[in-house]
Design a protein around this motif. Structure first.
Motif, mmCIF file in Angstrom:
data_model
loop_
_atom_site.group_PDB
_atom_site.id
_atom_site.type_symbol
_atom_site.label_atom_id
_atom_site.label_comp_id
_atom_site.label_asym_id
_atom_site.label_seq_id
_atom_site.Cartn_x
_atom_site.Cartn_y
_atom_site.Cartn_z
ATOM 1 N N ASP A 1 0.461 -1.637 -11.009
ATOM 2 C CA ASP A 1 -0.455 -0.971 -10.079
ATOM 3 C C ASP A 1 0.248 0.251 -9.502
ATOM 4 N N ASN A 2 -0.538 1.151 -8.940
ATOM 5 C CA ASN A 2 -0.016 2.320 -8.214
ATOM 6 C C ASN A 2 0.938 3.149 -9.075
ATOM 7 N N SER B 1 -5.686 2.815 -6.120
ATOM 8 C CA SER B 1 -6.799 3.097 -5.222
ATOM 9 C C SER B 1 -6.426 4.007 -4.063
ATOM 10 N N LYS B 2 -5.152 4.344 -3.903
ATOM 11 C CA LYS B 2 -4.732 5.119 -2.737
ATOM 12 C C LYS B 2 -5.033 6.601 -2.896
ATOM 13 N N ASP C 1 -8.848 -5.830 -5.407
ATOM 14 C CA ASP C 1 -7.729 -4.930 -5.711
ATOM 15 C C ASP C 1 -7.468 -4.999 -7.208
ATOM 16 N N LYS C 2 -7.764 -3.920 -7.912
ATOM 17 C CA LYS C 2 -7.637 -3.924 -9.362
ATOM 18 C C LYS C 2 -6.259 -3.431 -9.796
ATOM 19 N N ASP D 1 -8.596 -8.210 -11.433
ATOM 20 C CA ASP D 1 -9.182 -7.980 -10.112
ATOM 21 C C ASP D 1 -8.706 -9.070 -9.163
ATOM 22 N N THR E 1 -6.303 10.165 -5.438
ATOM 23 C CA THR E 1 -7.265 10.592 -6.449
ATOM 24 C C THR E 1 -6.581 10.618 -7.809
ATOM 25 N N ASN E 2 -7.134 9.882 -8.774
ATOM 26 C CA ASN E 2 -6.496 9.733 -10.083
ATOM 27 C C ASN E 2 -6.941 10.810 -11.064
ATOM 28 N N THR F 1 0.844 -1.198 0.000
ATOM 29 C CA THR F 1 0.000 0.000 0.000
ATOM 30 C C THR F 1 0.877 1.244 0.000
ATOM 31 N N TYR G 1 -3.095 5.873 -11.746
ATOM 32 C CA TYR G 1 -3.817 4.614 -11.533
ATOM 33 C C TYR G 1 -3.501 4.073 -10.143
#
Length: 541
Positions: A361-362, A228-229, A259-260, A255, A231-232, A213, A226
């Motif tokens: 991710d992230n 979820s942590k 968690d995408k 998915d 604002t994109n 995370t 990209y």
């Protein structure tokens, strides 16, 4: 019997520590007790009952082996050494004791089966590991057996790997494919029992765990594309294709239990395109971050694409079957002459070309924070925002919480800003609000937490909770590592400093990385439409 004397290992260890540095002292008290103590027990197949012990463990200076057959003196064995012992036929409880340099001990009891019958009822499981490519896990059990040998059938690797009966053994192949795996189960008898299987070794092509995370950051310190942590940037196209589908490449949003992440399959080149006409200025950022997982890509080339002067690449090597946390300095692009004030696309290129798949991710740009939300907290900063999140309204949504002007600048609190938590009518008894910190709490500054509280009534219980946000989640998706301490407001309509002594909770541990503060006003009482105010969350001794 190979009895290795303890005094020898102590002398060698003492020499190693004494020669390491004339000015460096080693604190032996910090050494913990040994862990993972066991022994691989093998026996010769000649009906003699000659058993060899290979003790294993972590943090061990020497082992003691108590054979469990009436032999009074133990055998002393150094790490990596073995000891032999001859048994009569039977089942014995051997004791293996591991000792550290400072004398701390851990012991385990292990069954030793000595049978002059050949193993019977052999049951073997062979499985591809779910998380590591080309890794195979084998487990075998049989009546009368003490251990087994596995020949994994890879060219140039003729020696077997041994394991105790009923325990597992693993092996990682160089290449995927079909291999002949031969397993030999052994007792003390001359005759053995074998199992042979043609087994297909496979490549794991997807992650089974999420990337780490990302840390808490202020909105001004991050530009996220990209994840979820944060604002994109809105309207971004993560699969523009650019004609790569014709080369067999494809893509999907994978998915993993909610968690995408982006998945580029048989990656030639693919990328990210901002909404039409939109650009982002990352000249004020310091790094581009991505979390990348692959089973078969060796390298990933990442390019920033500017509307002004094209694109420039940076190549990173990848480690297969694990998350690669990648941070590319923005200077790695600008040093190539790229303008980064008008970035409108990112491009990813895989090596080998159009053969491997990658999960990403992230994806975000970031810079070192100009200020942090950390203890002490007084809400007076003009650069920070304090993203409190309320929870526990009557409909299970969030109760209102906000940083407001101090409504009562009297007594011990004449500061300008405080946080207001409204326990609305019908709110749950556990309603409250949480604040994520940008750094873990440093308990060298104190294990008590003082909070200035304004309560509308005397006798209201205030619960302070601190969580490790990244710890495993329970059934309600709440972190399982936390500390809770309760105190009581003794005055009404006035500021009062309440002290929460964290050491009074048995779950408190200064080694835990607590990074979330939660306040529960009027805890265990349903909401009646009243407001509570809090300020100056500080540590003390």
């Amino acid at each position: 019997m190979k009895n290795i004397k303890y005094i020898t290992s102590l002398l060698v260890a003492a020499l190693v520590f004494s020669c390491s540095s004339e000015n460096e002292l080693v604190d032996l008290d910090v050494l913990g007790a040994p862990t993972n103590i066991s022994a691989l027990t093998t026996v010769t197949q000649d009906n003699t009952g000659n058993v060899t012990f290979l003790p294993r463990g972590e943090g061990v200076t020497r082992y003691e082996i108590y054979f469990g057959d009436g032999t009074t003196e133990p055998a002393y064995v150094n790490a990596g050494e073995t000891v032999d012992h001859t048994y009569k036929e039977g089942i014995y409880n051997a004791k293996i004791v591991g000792t550290t340099l400072n004398g701390k001990k851990t012991e385990v009891t292990q069954n030793v089966v000595v049978s002059f019958k050949a193993p019977e009822n052999l049951v073997v499981t062979i499985e591809n590991d779910l998380e590591v490519s080309k890794k195979v896990n084998v487990k075998a059990t049989a009546d009368y057996a003490l251990f087994y040998d596995v020949y994994f059938g890879e060219a140039g690797k003729p020696d077997p790997i041994s394991a105790n009966n009923g325990e597992s053994v693993s092996y990682t192949y160089q290449n995927a494919g079909v291999y002949t795996i031969r397993l030999v189960s052994k007792s003390a008898a001359i005759k053995t029992t074998e199992f042979i299987k043609e087994f297909t070794v496979t490549i794991v092509n997807k992650p089974f765990t999420s990337a780490a995370t990302p840390p808490n950051r202020q909105a001004s310190d991050v530009i996220s594309l990209y994840g979820s942590k944060y604002t994109n940037v809105v309207g971004t196209n993560f699969f523009p294709d650019w004609g790569q589908g014709n080369q067999g490449s494809s893509w999907a949003e994978f998915d993993l239990n909610g968690d995408k992440m982006l998945n580029y399959i048989k990656l030639s080149y693919q990328g990210i395109a901002l909404a039409d006409g939109k650009t982002i200025d990352v000249s004020g950022m310091e790094f581009l971050h991505m979390d990348v997982w692959t089973a078969d890509l060796q390298k990933l080339e990442t390019s920033l694409i500017s509307k002004t002067n094209g694109e420039k690449p940076v190549v990173k090597n990848l480690v297969a079957n694990q998350w690669n946390s990648i941070d590319i300095p923005i200077s790695a692009f600008t040093s190539q002459g790229l303008t980064v004030a008008d970035i409108f696309q990112l491009k990813f290129v895989g090596t080998p070309w159009a053969e491997g798949s990658v999960f990403i991710d992230n994806i975000y740009f970031y810079k070192a924070p100009t200020a942090l939300i950390e203890m002490p907290i007084d809400f007076e900063s003009t650069t920070l925002t304090y993203p409190w999140a309320g929870f526990g309204a009557a409909d299970f949504s969030g109760i209102p919480v906000s940083v407001v002007t101090n409504p009562d600048k009297t007594g011990n609190n004449v500061s300008n800003k405080v946080v207001k938590i409204e326990k609305t009518a019908g709110a749950q008894v556990w309603a409250g609000a949480s604040l994520n910190l940008d750094s873990k709490v440093d308990f060298s500054k104190g294990t008590k937490v003082n909070v200035n509280v304004w309560s509308p009534k005397a006798g209201a219980k205030i619960l302070l909770k601190m969580e490790v946000s990244t710890s495993p989640k329970d059934g309600n998706n709440n972190p399982t590592v936390f500390v809770e301490v309760e105190a009581t407001a003794t005055v009404a309509n006035s500021w009062q400093v309440i002290t929460f002594d964290l050491t009074t909770s048995s779950s408190f541990n200064t080694a835990n990385a607590y990074d979330r503060v939660i306040l529960f006003p009027d805890f265990n009482v349903g909401g009646t439409g009243t407001s509570y105010y809090f300020d100056d969350i500080k540590q003390s001794n």
